[in-house]
Scaffold this active site. Structure first.
Site: not given
Ligand code: LLP
Length: 415
Positions: A239, A273-275, A316, A343-344, A371
């Site tokens: 997050g 759980e950073p993404g 978004y 085409c959108e 993402y």
């Molecule tokens: N853990 C869980 C259970 C999650 O559902 C997520 C993201 C993460 C970790 C990683 O979150 P982060 O660190 O990346 O914020 N497609 C959207 C973001 C969807 C996030 C879904 N869950 C976008 O492009 O902003």
């Protein structure tokens, strides 16, 4: 900080000129910087102050095997949400003992597979899922490490589509139900209660919601301890946000410090759980300018890169910074909508951007690593973009551009 910087009038990825990458590999092109990825993982890893921890990279943010392999070599664990993601981690050389599995709809076969490869923890999201885990564990004759994903009812103050910690979201188990379910699980011999899990949302640019959530999880930890249930880890999810425009999110260490403070007297490991924070700024998406035109009041810069390659602005309304990889001093700035060929009408990368653009220029969408490619599609029968990883002065293809036949290779004409 990333490693995409101008030298003179030309943008570089580490030591490689962006325009030369576009020329060599074509566009649309995702360009990753290895040094940036390493820097971001280190920023997390060095922020735990000696506390036992596991950084589980959220695979959904960027699931390319080369990126996962790099993360695995640097010691990261992974957060997955499907059997496909788990298989990817294993194919990339990741260790399933360092993988946590979240998701509201895990099926029996996904759970059985996860248990069979020795997953670190299943983050259970409903009472019914407990029964499925029990059935799979019994069938395999194993003890399943489990946590409940608790929905703490905390507002992550982010886009509603990526906010997950509120009661009206489908995720997790309410605080009120969690304690009773832990007690129920503690009586089942094939379950090992390993943790408490929580993920309240994505692109959080203030540290406050995660602190509020941590306080609630710590209260549950203490309540469980009083009932004789001891977990060995607390997982505060992902997050942490990034700067797309002018946001000022905390650094990983600023984000983690108050969580550690609250956990300091507890005998638990901290999982995260950073993404996005790991990969967003480690990649840019290159788009070539094909045409320009004026429709009444609007100037359009039309590129070869569309919402199928990068869906965040369309889905978004996200702001992604767009710059020209070449600085022109000899042409005027024009306020332009940067659009793709799909085409959108929501097929745009950015609206009303001040740009100095010539046809054939390579535009750069910054912060595209999270993402971006993982949400790309072949809509309009466009091939998935090519991806390269830059390491100092070298570049490596980490995803070949599809052939057109690749797009329809799984489709069958009925004879
Ligand atoms: N853990 C869980 C259970 C999650 O559902 C997520 C993201 C993460 C970790 C990683 O979150 P982060 O660190 O990346 O914020 N497609 C959207 C973001 C969807 C996030 C879904 N869950 C976008 O492009 O902003």
């Amino acid at each position: 900080m990333d490693f995409f910087n101008f030298k003179g009038n030309s943008l570089f990825a580490e030591d490689v000129e962006i325009t030369s990458l576009a020329k060599e590999y074509g566009t649309p092109l995702y360009v990753y910087s290895k040094a940036t990825l390493e820097r971001h993982l280190n920023a997390f890893e060095s922020s735990f102050n000696g506390k036992k921890h596991l950084v589980c990279f959220a695979v959904k943010a960027c699931s390319n095997l080369a990126i996962l392999n790099l993360m695995a070599k640097l010691g990261a664990g992974f957060d997955v949400v499907s059997e496909g993601e788990l298989r990817r981690v294993i194919a990339a050389g990741g260790d399933p003992h360092k993988v946590v599995f979240s998701g509201v709809g895990k099926t029996y076969s996904e759970i059985e597979y996860a248990l069979s490869v020795g997953i670190n923890c299943l983050n259970i999201e409903s009472e019914e899922e407990i029964e499925t885990v029990v059935a799979a564990a019994r069938k395999l004759g194993v003890v399943a490490n489990v946590a409940l994903r608790v929905n703490p009812g905390v507002d992550a103050k982010t886009h509603p589509y990526i906010s997950t910690g509120l009661k009206n979201n489908k995720f997790g188990i309410t605080e009120e139900n969690a304690f009773d379910l832990y007690v129920k699980m503690s009586k089942i011999d094939c379950l090992n209660i390993s943790g408490i899990d929580c993920h309240i949302g994505s692109q959080m640019t203030s540290g406050m919601p995660i602190i509020e959530a941590t306080d609630k999880i710590v209260a549950l930890y203490n309540k469980l301890l009083s009932a004789g249930i001891k977990v060995d880890h607390i997982d505060m999810g992902g997050g942490l946000g990034v700067t797309y425009d002018n946001e000022t999110p905390p650094t990983p260490s600023e984000y983690i410090a108050p969580i550690l403070e609250r956990l300091k007297s507890l005998d638990v490991a901290l999982y995260l759980e950073p993404g996005r924070a790991m990969v967003a700024n480690a990649s840019v998406l290159l788009a070539k300018v094909v045409y320009q035109k004026n429709n009444g009041d609007k100037h359009f810069v039309i590129t070869d890169t569309g919402m199928n390659d990068m869906i965040r602005p369309a889905l978004y309304g996200s702001w992604m910074t767009i710059i020209n990889s070449t600085i022109h001093e000899d042409i005027p700035e024009v306020v332009s909508d940067v659009v793709g060929p799909i085409c959108e009408s929501d097929d745009f990368l950015g609206k009303e951007r001040k740009l100095k653009v010539k046809n054939g220029d390579i535009l750069v969408v910054r912060g595209a690593g999270a993402y971006g490619s993982s949400m790309a599609s072949t809509y309009n029968s466009r091939r998935l973009p090519c991806e390269v990883l830059v390491d100092k002065d070298k570049s490596y293809v980490i995803k070949k551009r599809q052939t057109f036949e690749d797009i329809w290779k799984d489709e069958c004409i009925i004879k």
